[in-house]
Design a protein around this motif. Structure first.
Motif, PDB file in Angstrom:
ATOM      1  N   GLY A 182      24.760  12.585  30.378  1.00  0.00           N
ATOM      2  CA  GLY A 182      25.108  11.698  29.274  1.00  0.00           C
ATOM      3  C   GLY A 182      23.929  11.132  28.514  1.00  0.00           C
ATOM      4  N   MET A 183      22.822  11.850  28.433  1.00  0.00           N
ATOM      5  CA  MET A 183      21.721  11.391  27.578  1.00  0.00           C
ATOM      6  C   MET A 183      22.154  11.539  26.121  1.00  0.00           C
ATOM      7  SD  MET A 183      18.259  12.819  29.418  1.00  0.00           S
ATOM      8  CE  MET A 183      18.636  14.514  28.988  1.00  0.00           C
ATOM      9  N   PHE A 300      13.506   9.225  36.842  1.00  0.00           N
ATOM     10  CA  PHE A 300      14.479   9.088  35.754  1.00  0.00           C
ATOM     11  C   PHE A 300      14.321   7.733  35.055  1.00  0.00           C
ATOM     12  CE2 PHE A 300      17.813  12.243  37.591  1.00  0.00           C
ATOM     13  CZ  PHE A 300      17.110  13.288  37.017  1.00  0.00           C
ATOM     14  N   SER A 301      14.006   6.678  35.797  1.00  0.00           N
ATOM     15  CA  SER A 301      13.820   5.371  35.165  1.00  0.00           C
ATOM     16  C   SER A 301      12.585   5.379  34.261  1.00  0.00           C
ATOM     17  CB  SER A 301      13.697   4.284  36.231  1.00  0.00           C
ATOM     18  OG  SER A 301      12.484   4.394  36.949  1.00  0.00           O
ATOM     19  N   ILE A 302      11.537   6.112  34.662  1.00  0.00           N
ATOM     20  CA  ILE A 302      10.350   6.239  33.814  1.00  0.00           C
ATOM     21  C   ILE A 302      10.706   6.997  32.537  1.00  0.00           C
ATOM     22  CG2 ILE A 302       8.038   7.248  33.656  1.00  0.00           C
ATOM     23  CD1 ILE A 302       7.773   6.812  36.673  1.00  0.00           C
ATOM     24  N   LEU A 303      11.462   8.071  32.681  1.00  0.00           N
ATOM     25  CA  LEU A 303      11.907   8.835  31.513  1.00  0.00           C
ATOM     26  C   LEU A 303      12.714   7.968  30.556  1.00  0.00           C
ATOM     27  CD1 LEU A 303      12.451  11.600  30.054  1.00  0.00           C
ATOM     28  CD2 LEU A 303      14.490  11.779  31.506  1.00  0.00           C
ATOM     29  N   VAL A 307      10.960   7.492  26.949  1.00  0.00           N
ATOM     30  CA  VAL A 307      11.443   8.490  25.991  1.00  0.00           C
ATOM     31  C   VAL A 307      12.771   8.097  25.355  1.00  0.00           C
ATOM     32  CG1 VAL A 307      12.086  10.908  25.691  1.00  0.00           C
ATOM     33  CG2 VAL A 307      10.237  10.312  27.259  1.00  0.00           C
ATOM     34  N   LEU A 308      13.716   7.602  26.137  1.00  0.00           N
ATOM     35  CA  LEU A 308      15.091   7.474  25.666  1.00  0.00           C
ATOM     36  C   LEU A 308      15.440   6.103  25.102  1.00  0.00           C
ATOM     37  CD1 LEU A 308      16.858   9.302  28.635  1.00  0.00           C
ATOM     38  CD2 LEU A 308      16.065  10.284  26.478  1.00  0.00           C
ATOM     39  N   ARG A 321      14.218  18.755  23.240  1.00  0.00           N
ATOM     40  CA  ARG A 321      12.820  19.106  23.029  1.00  0.00           C
ATOM     41  C   ARG A 321      11.910  17.952  23.440  1.00  0.00           C
ATOM     42  NH1 ARG A 321      13.534  20.580  18.419  1.00  0.00           N
ATOM     43  NH2 ARG A 321      12.902  18.715  17.229  1.00  0.00           N
ATOM     44  N   ARG A 322      12.280  16.728  23.077  1.00  0.00           N
ATOM     45  CA  ARG A 322      11.454  15.563  23.418  1.00  0.00           C
ATOM     46  C   ARG A 322      11.410  15.360  24.927  1.00  0.00           C
ATOM     47  NH1 ARG A 322      11.444  11.603  19.346  1.00  0.00           N
ATOM     48  NH2 ARG A 322      10.517  10.186  20.879  1.00  0.00           N
ATOM     49  N   VAL A 323      12.533  15.525  25.588  1.00  0.00           N
ATOM     50  CA  VAL A 323      12.578  15.332  27.038  1.00  0.00           C
ATOM     51  C   VAL A 323      11.714  16.373  27.745  1.00  0.00           C
ATOM     52  CG1 VAL A 323      14.068  15.469  29.069  1.00  0.00           C
ATOM     53  CG2 VAL A 323      14.809  14.156  27.075  1.00  0.00           C
TER      54      VAL A 323
END
Length: 369
Positions: A182-183, A300-303, A307-308, A321-323
């Motif tokens: 669900g990103m 995942f928390s760092i991502l 990023v998100l 692409r960004r991920v």
């Protein structure tokens, strides 16, 4: 005056750590013991005659170190009776529905005042109720989430995983695998405004949804390297394709996969997958409702933060692409193992490798048809 007590009083008068109040009282006691009159002590110490008289009388009553201490004072009479005080704490520690408070899930100061008046016929102000609650360190309006693991094998599973993290056998690769579903590719209407003096950065509330993506990732516990795949769906076929990618990245040696109890993580497909790759893959399952034991949740928390959280994506493809760009950046510049401190609640009784292998075999047997 006993010699030991006199020595302690003399030490008090010379001690740089003693308060001036105690030092003065000790001098009065010593001079009075030597037979000085109140007037002589007053002139010697340059203090009030009432002070000398008070502490001379105290010396006559108490012949130990307690003579230097103030007597307990009664203080201001309490505004709230003890019974009312305890009744208020009792109410705050119960649920509102137990006292017929309609449409309230947690206590408020107003509702506590009403319930207390019904119980004790005493009416307290909101401020007084707040003081009582603060004195008892109670905040009944606050609620924290709590999740209990119902897994009967929680203890052996979590200890086995922690042992795998902290005492990895030589030649073994430990990977933490999970899916971040669900990103959302949210496209904000306006560009985010930077912060200014006395003003936080501002992000436009209105946005457009451009689809979602699912990230499947594997975090190497020893090196911090991440293997990732970003796709529109999360199916068993997607996971198998990702695991084939993992097998290519780690072509030799035993590989232990730590993941949760999602349905696509179980089944005969994983026995077949391991057999197809020479039996090198072993699957270790976290306890139920204990995915926090999986280290990739930390990554995942760092991502999410980097990023998100505050980004704007024009399309789902841009999100992917960004991920994946971040994954490459992480592996090249930031990859590092996490300093894992949790050893399990029962560190003194960590299981042997034989017990660990039996738990692992139990989990692998559950995958067989």
């Amino acid at each position: 005056m006993p010699a030991p007590l006199r020595q302690k009083l003399e030490h008090t008068t010379r001690s740089p750590k003693a308060s001036q109040r105690d030092a003065q009282r000790a001098r009065i006691a010593l001079l009075a013991d030597e037979g000085w009159s109140n007037e002589q002590i007053q002139r010697e110490l340059d203090c009030d005659i009432k002070t000398v008289r008070k502490w001379r009388n105290r010396i006559a009553e108490v012949a130990d170190e307690a003579m230097l201490q103030d007597r307990a004072r009664s203080g201001r009479p309490p505004r709230v009776a003890t019974a009312v005080h305890y009744e208020l704490i009792k109410l705050a520690c119960s649920r509102p529905d137990e006292h017929k408070v309609p449409f309230e899930q947690v206590w408020t100061l107003e509702q506590l005042a009403k319930a207390l008046k019904l119980e004790t016929q005493v009416e307290l102000s909101r401020t007084e109720i707040w003081r009582v609650l603060r004195g008892a360190s109670l905040r009944p309006h606050r609620v924290r989430l709590w999740l209990h693991s119902p897994d009967p094998d929680f203890r052996p599973k979590v200890e086995a995983i922690c042992k795998l993290y902290l005492e990895t056998p030589a030649g073994v690769t430990v990977l933490c695998v999970d899916e971040k579903t669900g990103m959302q590719a949210l496209e904000h209407r306006f560009v985010m405004q930077p912060c200014r003096s006395r003003q936080a950065a501002r992000k436009e509330f209105e946005y457009k949804r451009n689809g979602t993506r699912t990230l499947i990732g594997a975090f190497n516990v020893k090196t911090g390297e991440v293997v990732a795949r970003c796709e529109p769906t999360r199916t068993a076929a997607d996971l198998l394709a990702f695991m084939d990618k993992v097998a290519e990245r780690y072509p030799t040696g035993d590989v232990y996969i730590v993941w949760d109890n999602l349905n696509i993580h179980h089944g005969a497909r994983w026995n077949e997958f391991s057999a197809r790759h020479g039996g090198r893959f072993h699957f270790v399952y976290t306890p139920l409702h204990a995915s926090w034991v999986n280290q990739i949740e930390l990554w995942f928390s760092i991502l999410s933060r980097r990023v998100l959280k505050n980004a704007s994506f024009g399309s789902a493809e841009e999100l992917s692409r960004r991920v994946l760009d971040f994954v490459r950046h992480w592996n090249e510049h930031d990859a590092r193992p996490f300093r894992w401190k949790f050893r399990g609640q029962w560190r003194a009784t960590l299981p042997s490798y034989a017990a660990w292998a039996s738990v692992q075999a139990h989990d692998e047997a559950a995958c067989r048809p």
